[in-house]
Write a protein that holds these residues in place. Structure first.
Motif, PDB file in Angstrom:
ATOM      1  N   VAL A 134      10.944  -0.699  -2.987  1.00  0.00           N
ATOM      2  CA  VAL A 134      10.654  -2.131  -3.057  1.00  0.00           C
ATOM      3  C   VAL A 134      10.605  -2.769  -1.664  1.00  0.00           C
ATOM      4  O   VAL A 134       9.635  -3.456  -1.335  1.00  0.00           O
ATOM      5  N   PRO A 135      11.599  -2.537  -0.796  1.00  0.00           N
ATOM      6  CA  PRO A 135      11.490  -3.141   0.543  1.00  0.00           C
ATOM      7  C   PRO A 135      10.357  -2.551   1.376  1.00  0.00           C
ATOM      8  O   PRO A 135       9.746  -3.251   2.194  1.00  0.00           O
ATOM      9  N   ILE A 136      10.036  -1.290   1.169  1.00  0.00           N
ATOM     10  CA  ILE A 136       8.921  -0.661   1.893  1.00  0.00           C
ATOM     11  C   ILE A 136       7.605  -1.297   1.468  1.00  0.00           C
ATOM     12  O   ILE A 136       6.744  -1.602   2.294  1.00  0.00           O
ATOM     13  N   ILE A 137       7.454  -1.533   0.167  1.00  0.00           N
ATOM     14  CA  ILE A 137       6.248  -2.174  -0.352  1.00  0.00           C
ATOM     15  C   ILE A 137       6.140  -3.607   0.173  1.00  0.00           C
ATOM     16  O   ILE A 137       5.065  -4.047   0.590  1.00  0.00           O
ATOM     17  N   ALA A 138       7.258  -4.323   0.188  1.00  0.00           N
ATOM     18  CA  ALA A 138       7.257  -5.700   0.696  1.00  0.00           C
ATOM     19  C   ALA A 138       6.873  -5.730   2.174  1.00  0.00           C
ATOM     20  O   ALA A 138       6.099  -6.590   2.606  1.00  0.00           O
ATOM     21  N   GLU A 139       7.377  -4.787   2.951  1.00  0.00           N
ATOM     22  CA  GLU A 139       7.037  -4.719   4.376  1.00  0.00           C
ATOM     23  C   GLU A 139       5.550  -4.430   4.570  1.00  0.00           C
ATOM     24  O   GLU A 139       4.893  -5.051   5.402  1.00  0.00           O
TER      25      GLU A 139
ATOM     26  N   VAL B 166       2.584   6.003  -3.309  1.00  0.00           N
ATOM     27  CA  VAL B 166       1.147   5.786  -3.422  1.00  0.00           C
ATOM     28  C   VAL B 166       0.925   4.352  -3.896  1.00  0.00           C
ATOM     29  O   VAL B 166       1.446   3.947  -4.930  1.00  0.00           O
ATOM     30  N   LEU B 167       0.177   3.594  -3.096  1.00  0.00           N
ATOM     31  CA  LEU B 167      -0.146   2.210  -3.434  1.00  0.00           C
ATOM     32  C   LEU B 167      -1.627   2.103  -3.754  1.00  0.00           C
ATOM     33  O   LEU B 167      -2.447   2.686  -3.050  1.00  0.00           O
ATOM     34  N   LEU B 168      -1.967   1.378  -4.779  1.00  0.00           N
ATOM     35  CA  LEU B 168      -3.348   1.002  -5.031  1.00  0.00           C
ATOM     36  C   LEU B 168      -3.460  -0.444  -4.587  1.00  0.00           C
ATOM     37  O   LEU B 168      -2.798  -1.324  -5.153  1.00  0.00           O
ATOM     38  N   VAL B 169      -4.220  -0.678  -3.530  1.00  0.00           N
ATOM     39  CA  VAL B 169      -4.333  -2.022  -2.962  1.00  0.00           C
ATOM     40  C   VAL B 169      -5.771  -2.502  -3.091  1.00  0.00           C
ATOM     41  O   VAL B 169      -6.716  -1.718  -2.991  1.00  0.00           O
ATOM     42  N   CYS B 170      -5.913  -3.803  -3.344  1.00  0.00           N
ATOM     43  CA  CYS B 170      -7.232  -4.411  -3.510  1.00  0.00           C
ATOM     44  C   CYS B 170      -7.330  -5.621  -2.591  1.00  0.00           C
ATOM     45  O   CYS B 170      -6.344  -6.327  -2.366  1.00  0.00           O
ATOM     46  N   LEU B 171      -8.531  -5.853  -2.078  1.00  0.00           N
ATOM     47  CA  LEU B 171      -8.751  -7.006  -1.214  1.00  0.00           C
ATOM     48  C   LEU B 171      -8.522  -8.296  -1.999  1.00  0.00           C
ATOM     49  O   LEU B 171      -9.023  -8.442  -3.116  1.00  0.00           O
TER      50      LEU B 171
ATOM     51  N   ALA C 103       2.639  -6.960   6.256  1.00  0.00           N
ATOM     52  CA  ALA C 103       1.819  -6.518   7.384  1.00  0.00           C
ATOM     53  C   ALA C 103       0.328  -6.508   7.066  1.00  0.00           C
ATOM     54  O   ALA C 103      -0.499  -6.419   7.969  1.00  0.00           O
ATOM     55  N   HIS C 104      -0.029  -6.586   5.782  1.00  0.00           N
ATOM     56  CA  HIS C 104      -1.429  -6.520   5.347  1.00  0.00           C
ATOM     57  C   HIS C 104      -1.724  -7.650   4.359  1.00  0.00           C
ATOM     58  O   HIS C 104      -1.998  -7.415   3.180  1.00  0.00           O
ATOM     59  N   PRO C 105      -1.699  -8.911   4.815  1.00  0.00           N
ATOM     60  CA  PRO C 105      -1.840 -10.051   3.891  1.00  0.00           C
ATOM     61  C   PRO C 105      -3.205 -10.144   3.213  1.00  0.00           C
ATOM     62  O   PRO C 105      -3.329 -10.818   2.188  1.00  0.00           O
ATOM     63  N   GLU C 106      -4.205  -9.470   3.753  1.00  0.00           N
ATOM     64  CA  GLU C 106      -5.537  -9.523   3.134  1.00  0.00           C
ATOM     65  C   GLU C 106      -5.648  -8.606   1.908  1.00  0.00           C
ATOM     66  O   GLU C 106      -6.628  -8.651   1.179  1.00  0.00           O
ATOM     67  N   TRP C 107      -4.629  -7.787   1.688  1.00  0.00           N
ATOM     68  CA  TRP C 107      -4.613  -6.855   0.561  1.00  0.00           C
ATOM     69  C   TRP C 107      -3.533  -7.255  -0.436  1.00  0.00           C
ATOM     70  O   TRP C 107      -2.471  -7.730  -0.069  1.00  0.00           O
ATOM     71  N   GLN C 108      -3.814  -7.011  -1.725  1.00  0.00           N
ATOM     72  CA  GLN C 108      -2.835  -7.208  -2.788  1.00  0.00           C
ATOM     73  C   GLN C 108      -2.518  -5.848  -3.390  1.00  0.00           C
ATOM     74  O   GLN C 108      -3.426  -5.042  -3.624  1.00  0.00           O
ATOM     75  N   ILE C 109      -1.266  -5.603  -3.657  1.00  0.00           N
ATOM     76  CA  ILE C 109      -0.861  -4.332  -4.259  1.00  0.00           C
ATOM     77  C   ILE C 109      -1.048  -4.456  -5.767  1.00  0.00           C
ATOM     78  O   ILE C 109      -0.439  -5.301  -6.414  1.00  0.00           O
ATOM     79  N   SER C 110      -1.910  -3.609  -6.294  1.00  0.00           N
ATOM     80  CA  SER C 110      -2.233  -3.639  -7.715  1.00  0.00           C
ATOM     81  C   SER C 110      -1.278  -2.748  -8.515  1.00  0.00           C
ATOM     82  O   SER C 110      -0.786  -3.143  -9.567  1.00  0.00           O
ATOM     83  N   ARG C 111      -1.021  -1.540  -8.002  1.00  0.00           N
ATOM     84  CA  ARG C 111      -0.149  -0.575  -8.668  1.00  0.00           C
ATOM     85  C   ARG C 111       0.513   0.266  -7.602  1.00  0.00           C
ATOM     86  O   ARG C 111       0.020   0.369  -6.489  1.00  0.00           O
TER      87      ARG C 111
END
Length: 71
Positions: free
Chosen positions: A38-43, A4-9, A47-55
């Motif tokens: 970790v590699p899954i999150i990096a991938e 589960v990723l929490l992603v923010c613009l 693929a989604h550079p407009e989003w930042q992974i917060s948690r």
């Protein structure tokens, strides 16, 4: 196991959403998931550079939720 990723613009950090990824059976326990994600999150981030992974977290509960901490 769910990742589960929490992603923010990046352009609007107060705009967040959850992304759920199903990780492989080889990451079926929480410790393996934490290390193997970790590699899954990096991938996903590449693929989604407009989003930042917060948690992020691993869990077997499909209803697991992440919340944004505003400090």
């Amino acid at each position: 196991m769910n990742l589960v990723l929490l992603v923010c613009l990046a352009a609007s950090p107060e705009t967040c959403r959850e992304e759920r990824l199903l990780v492989g059976y080889d990451l079926a326990d929480a410790r393996s998931c934490m290390m193997g994600s970790v590699p899954i999150i990096a991938e996903w981030a590449d693929a989604h550079p407009e989003w930042q992974i917060s948690r992020w977290k691993c869990g077997s509960d499909a209803n697991a939720r992440l919340t944004r901490n505003y400090n």
